[in-house]
Scaffold this motif. Structure first.
Motif, mmCIF file in Angstrom:
data_model
loop_
_atom_site.group_PDB
_atom_site.id
_atom_site.type_symbol
_atom_site.label_atom_id
_atom_site.label_comp_id
_atom_site.label_asym_id
_atom_site.label_seq_id
_atom_site.Cartn_x
_atom_site.Cartn_y
_atom_site.Cartn_z
ATOM 1 N N UNK A 1 84.906 54.143 -34.726
ATOM 2 C CA UNK A 1 84.337 55.224 -35.479
ATOM 3 C C UNK A 1 85.426 56.309 -36.024
ATOM 4 N N UNK A 2 85.695 56.577 -37.304
ATOM 5 C CA UNK A 2 86.414 57.602 -37.701
ATOM 6 C C UNK A 2 85.820 58.408 -38.676
ATOM 7 N N UNK A 3 86.032 59.539 -38.668
ATOM 8 C CA UNK A 3 85.713 60.488 -39.763
ATOM 9 C C UNK A 3 86.770 61.569 -40.191
ATOM 10 N N UNK B 1 85.946 56.562 -30.602
ATOM 11 C CA UNK B 1 85.820 57.468 -31.836
ATOM 12 C C UNK B 1 87.000 58.285 -31.964
ATOM 13 N N UNK B 2 87.427 58.391 -33.428
ATOM 14 C CA UNK B 2 88.617 59.179 -33.562
ATOM 15 C C UNK B 2 87.986 60.457 -34.546
ATOM 16 N N UNK B 3 88.019 61.693 -33.953
ATOM 17 C CA UNK B 3 87.464 62.608 -34.791
ATOM 18 C C UNK B 3 88.023 63.621 -35.640
ATOM 19 N N UNK B 4 88.850 62.978 -36.522
ATOM 20 C CA UNK B 4 89.143 63.859 -37.771
ATOM 21 C C UNK B 4 90.635 64.091 -37.649
ATOM 22 N N UNK B 5 91.079 64.394 -38.813
ATOM 23 C CA UNK B 5 92.723 64.953 -38.984
ATOM 24 C C UNK B 5 93.406 63.641 -38.741
ATOM 25 N N UNK C 1 91.086 62.666 -31.099
ATOM 26 C CA UNK C 1 91.050 63.509 -32.211
ATOM 27 C C UNK C 1 92.278 63.990 -32.682
ATOM 28 N N UNK C 2 92.612 64.317 -33.938
ATOM 29 C CA UNK C 2 93.779 65.129 -34.416
ATOM 30 C C UNK C 2 94.964 64.323 -34.053
ATOM 31 N N UNK C 3 95.328 63.078 -34.538
ATOM 32 C CA UNK C 3 96.274 62.581 -34.377
ATOM 33 C C UNK C 3 97.533 62.747 -35.465
ATOM 34 N N UNK D 1 71.506 62.839 -28.606
ATOM 35 C CA UNK D 1 72.305 63.131 -29.699
ATOM 36 C C UNK D 1 73.638 63.339 -29.456
ATOM 37 N N UNK D 2 74.667 62.940 -30.301
ATOM 38 C CA UNK D 2 76.109 63.429 -30.027
ATOM 39 C C UNK D 2 76.441 64.025 -31.134
ATOM 40 N N UNK D 3 76.838 65.487 -31.174
ATOM 41 C CA UNK D 3 77.392 66.018 -32.495
ATOM 42 C C UNK D 3 78.831 65.662 -32.655
ATOM 43 N N UNK D 4 79.427 65.098 -33.361
ATOM 44 C CA UNK D 4 81.021 64.799 -33.607
ATOM 45 C C UNK D 4 81.400 65.851 -34.722
ATOM 46 N N UNK D 5 81.496 67.107 -34.416
ATOM 47 C CA UNK D 5 81.892 68.222 -35.158
ATOM 48 C C UNK D 5 83.377 68.373 -35.042
ATOM 49 N N UNK D 6 84.078 68.245 -36.406
ATOM 50 C CA UNK D 6 85.685 68.516 -36.348
ATOM 51 C C UNK D 6 85.802 70.100 -35.596
ATOM 52 N N UNK D 7 84.983 70.892 -36.213
ATOM 53 C CA UNK D 7 85.217 72.476 -35.715
ATOM 54 C C UNK D 7 84.348 72.709 -34.231
ATOM 55 N N UNK D 8 85.224 73.059 -33.597
ATOM 56 C CA UNK D 8 84.650 73.607 -32.078
ATOM 57 C C UNK D 8 83.879 74.696 -32.336
#
Lengths: 543, 312
Positions: free
Chosen positions: B132-134, B32-36, B7-9, B207-214
């Motif tokens: 997967x990207x978001x 999976x790349x989790x955003x930003x 994430x966050x690259x 389920x997997x929650x892929x939420x940018x905010x921790x």
């Protein structure tokens, strides 16, 4: 949107995004560095060992040490701005030198050896607070009880409890306490300076004799101290700068307090900007040199008012008696110069307040004992080298319960050994040596950084800091290797430092074997679980 | 099933290239790349007659050849910045014009992302390796369509994706930051967004929650405490939790098998919240190192059987 420019021409456009913070205050890191190289708790305590290198000049060794350690500050500033991560040496060494070596050096230097620092901190609290306080309050036998084995052990437990409590407060709470302690401590130091400045040597001798008689029932204590020291065979050097060779031999002792301006390096998070090298450097450098300047002021005033000979004699006599010498010390507790300065005012309330005020140097500093260890333990747990539980934090109070156990229980055990074994107490400088070894590998890391991680180095603000076209940081790394190499050589070859004996070497060896055993076990256990720890720091190919 | 999550690259091209190679490197079934994804800064390179000029990290360089120019462009991209070649007049225009800078930023972000997705096509064998990207809070909304239109990458924002029996729901929105970024909303607005996503999940045990905010207060969300002037307090050594309470409440309530997060780069950590394993692998994109989590999911037991945080 924001821009950075050179002579009006924009050179960088920034958009609105998370984490773009402004430069932080240099003052805060300066305070942390100054309290880590603590002139009152560590400095004055170590000065008392001058008699182990009897011809050495404290003033000269302080100045040589501070100049030499300044290069360590440059080297660490380079590492901090290049890889600005909480975990410091652990992160740099695992990334630059390799996972196993990084873990062993960080575990020994930032975790295991701090078990030994716990009783050292406790001993300092005993000699700089409990012993002089009880004496001043009119209970000299209570004061000497704090110097007894059980007394030392009890104070060690108090120290461990206080340090553990401060860790559980978290850095935010502790940083506030630290700041108040620093300013209060400076006020206390200023009071001592004024007392020593306005008082003559003759008035000090008279006050010393009066108060020593009042508190301990000793007659002519000043003369008894100097004659007692002479009977032990100790001859103090006259105040001055030479001889250089003997003063150089005091440098490995001065590392006990001056080697730590970079202590906060394990705590810095991801904060980086073009000007950060200057900020990081300035914070640590000014902290170091404030300590050095305070040390020089202290030693000059001691020479003027106590007399260098008396000051060194009082320490020599105390340690001689403490380690079984036949000549008893005139003053039965550690000769705390702050207590002696307070005796210039014949008022127990004033003396008590001064001792309490100066004790804040301890309380502003004691939290440094375990704060960095938690970072290293957490980092190792996230790397799966330690069990996951080691990084668990309690839900309600946010207390790192298991990592505290990993720090506190061995510290209690070692405190007991330290308190009840006189032999073990002489290993005090082991605590400095083991951390110096860890620093040595970070210094090696900074020297090879431009070759090991050229892209990282090229992108670092540290790479632009050059003199005559030569990058200063790797050169400072080489000089730091010289500093640490010299000290390691002296510690391991010269009996005066009390660390090169069989048992001391066994003790330190056990720490390294333990760290290696933990790492090897982790590799084997994780492999059995189907987890390859070798992957943790293995770089993914770019192309 | 083995997943690699990073994430966050933030525009770092070297991290993107590593991300594309991560499936092969870690033998992962999907990445999976989790955003930003997008960068935060743009470096102008001024084109003069016969040479270019650029100031990089305080050092002004004159570039006399195309190869020198290409080398600098690579360095800029690897740092997570966008190189923008401009004429002296254009540079002067940008200097005093926020709207023009914003427009140029957008152009550079979109064209860079286009180039990245072209690279992905080759590296991921035209979609054979699921990728997967978001979005993240720092990503402009204009990138959504660019990613959505890529044949080899799945855009996950606001969707339920089925991963061989596991359900992935993704959200790039975060609770408010001091920087007022693109995808942020008050906690009371985040909660219904999360609930809407959770309602799509057929089995929370898988389920997997892929939420940018921790999640707030979990150690996954420790950032340097800032004063009112956005200055880190106490030399950056004092940290405070800045995660989302809505995300935490949702994890505690729904107890997904796994939740993966980013946003707070310095807070690389793992925390169990009841049955849920919550992970933030952190980010050090500025170093050119791709931090991530290698996660092995046990389909039968519906749990994370192995995990490793890596610095690739």
């Amino acid at each position: 949107m924001a821009t950075e420019s050179v002579s009006g021409t924009p050179t960088l456009f920034l958009r609105n995004a998370t984490g773009l913070v402004r430069g932080w205050s240099v003052r805060d890191s300066m305070i942390y560095a100054c309290l880590s190289t603590n002139v009152v708790t560590l400095g004055i305590y170590e000065f008392s060992y001058q008699s182990f290198i009897p011809k050495g000049q404290l003033l000269t060794s302080v100045l040589i040490s501070a100049v030499w350690v300044s290069f360590l500050v440059i080297a660490y500033a380079g590492l901090i701005v290049t890889i600005p991560r909480a975990g410091g040496d652990y992160v740099w060494q695992t990334r630059i030198l390799g996972s196993g070596l990084g873990f062993v050096m960080a575990a020994t230097g930032w975790w295991f050896i701090l078990w030994l620092w716990a009783p050292i901190y406790g001993n300092i609290l005993s000699v700089e607070l409990f012993q002089p306080l009880w004496a001043t309050l009119g209970d000299p036998s209570g004061a000497t009880w704090f110097a007894s084995k059980t007394g030392i052990f009890v104070v060690c437990l108090i120290t461990i409890a206080v340090a553990g409590f401060l860790v559980s407060l978290g850095m935010a709470g502790y940083a506030r306490i630290q700041k108040y302690c620093f300013y209060a401590g400076l006020i206390g130091f200023a009071v001592v300076v004024i007392l020593l400045l306005v008082s003559s040597k003759s008035s000090f001798i008279s006050s010393f004799d009066t108060e020593a008689h009042k508190i301990f029932g000793v007659n002519n204590a000043y003369a008894a101290t100097t004659s007692g020291a002479a009977k032990t065979g100790y001859v103090s050097p006259a105040f001055g700068f030479g001889p250089l060779g003997a003063s150089m031999l005091l440098v490995p002792m001065m590392m006990f307090y001056l080697l730590w301006p970079n202590w906060g390096s394990t705590l810095y998070g991801e904060i980086r900007g073009a000007s950060d090298f200057k900020r990081v450097f300035t914070g640590m450098f000014s902290g170091l040199w404030i300590t050095a300047i305070l040390s020089v002021i202290f030693l000059l005033l001691v020479a003027k008012t106590f007399g260098t000979g008396f000051y060194n004699d009082s320490n020599a006599l105390y340690w001689s008696a403490y380690y079984g010498g036949k000549i008893p010390a005139a003053i039965p507790i550690w000769p705390y110069p702050v207590m002696f300065a307070g005796w210039l005012v014949h008022n127990a309330a004033f003396q008590t307040i001064l001792i309490l005020l100066m004790s804040v140097w301890f309380f502003g500093w004691v939290g440094t004992l375990f704060l960095s260890s938690t970072r290293v333990i957490f980092a190792a747990a996230f790397d799966r080298v330690l069990p996951d539980r080691a990084a668990e934090v309690s839900e309600k109070r946010n207390v790192p319960f298991y990592s505290l156990i990993l720090m506190l229980l061995p510290a209690v055990a070692l405190s007991a050994v330290y308190a009840y074994s006189l032999k073990f107490e002489t290993y005090t400088l082991d605590a400095t040596l083991v951390i110096a070894v860890t620093y040595l590998f970070s210094a090696i890391a900074v020297v090879i950084l431009p070759w090991r991680k050229p892209e990282l180095w090229r992108a670092s603000p540290a790479s632009r800091f050059k003199v005559a076209g030569v990058p200063v940081v790797p050169v400072a790394g080489v000089i730091t290797i010289g500093l640490l190499g010299y000290n390691l050589y002296e510690w391991l070859s010269n009996d005066a430092y009390g660390v090169n004996n069989h048992d001391s070497l066994i003790f330190m060896g056990i720490l390294y074997v333990l760290a290696i055993a933990v790492y090897v076990t982790a590799r084997l256990v994780r492999r059995r679980q189907g987890i390859d720890l070798g992957l943790v720091n293995k770089e993914i190919p770019v192309e | 099933m083995k997943i690699f999550f990073a994430t966050d690259i933030h525009g770092s091209e070297v991290c993107w290239r590593k991300f594309l190679n991560s499936a092969a490197f870690y033998k992962a079934d999907l990445v999976v790349l989790g955003g930003d994804v997008t960068g935060k800064a743009m470096v102008p390179i001024t084109a003069h007659s016969g040479y270019w000029e650029v100031t990089l990290r305080g050092e002004t360089l004159r570039l006399d050849s195309k190869s020198e120019l290409d080398d600098i462009i690579t360095r800029i991209r690897n740092s997570g910045f966008y190189p923008a070649i401009v004429s002296p007049d254009e540079l002067a225009h940008l200097g005093g014009n926020e709207a023009a800078v914003g427009e140029r930023f957008e152009q550079e972000m979109i064209s860079s992302l286009d180039r990245w997705l072209d690279m992905a096509d080759g590296k991921l064998h035209g979609g054979d390796i699921p990728c997967i990207l978001n979005g993240g809070n720092d990503d402009i909304f204009e990138i959504d369509n660019v990613i959505e239109s890529s044949p080899c990458v799945s855009f996950a924002e606001g969707k339920l994706l089925d991963l061989d029996g596991f359900s992935l729901v993704s959200m790039g929105w975060t609770n408010p930051t001091p920087w007022n970024t693109y995808r942020e909303a008050p906690e009371e607005e985040l909660a219904p967004k999360i609930e809407a996503l959770a309602a799509l999940v057929p089995d929370m045990g898988r389920a997997i929650f892929n939420f940018h905010a921790p999640p707030y207060g979990t150690g996954l969300d420790e950032a340097p405490a800032l004063d009112d002037n956005l200055r880190p307090m106490h030399g950056g050594a004092v940290m405070k939790p800045v995660g989302s309470k809505a995300v935490r409440d949702a994890i505690v309530k729904h107890q997904p098998m796994l939740s993966v997060h980013g946003h707070i780069h310095e807070s690389r950590a793992i925390k169990r919240l009841g049955r849920t394993m919550a992970i933030n692998p952190g980010s050090v994109y500025g170093d050119g190192v791709l931090q991530g989590a290698v996660l092995e999911l046990d389909k039968k037991k519906a749990k994370v059987s192995r995990y490793l945080l890596v610095n690739g």
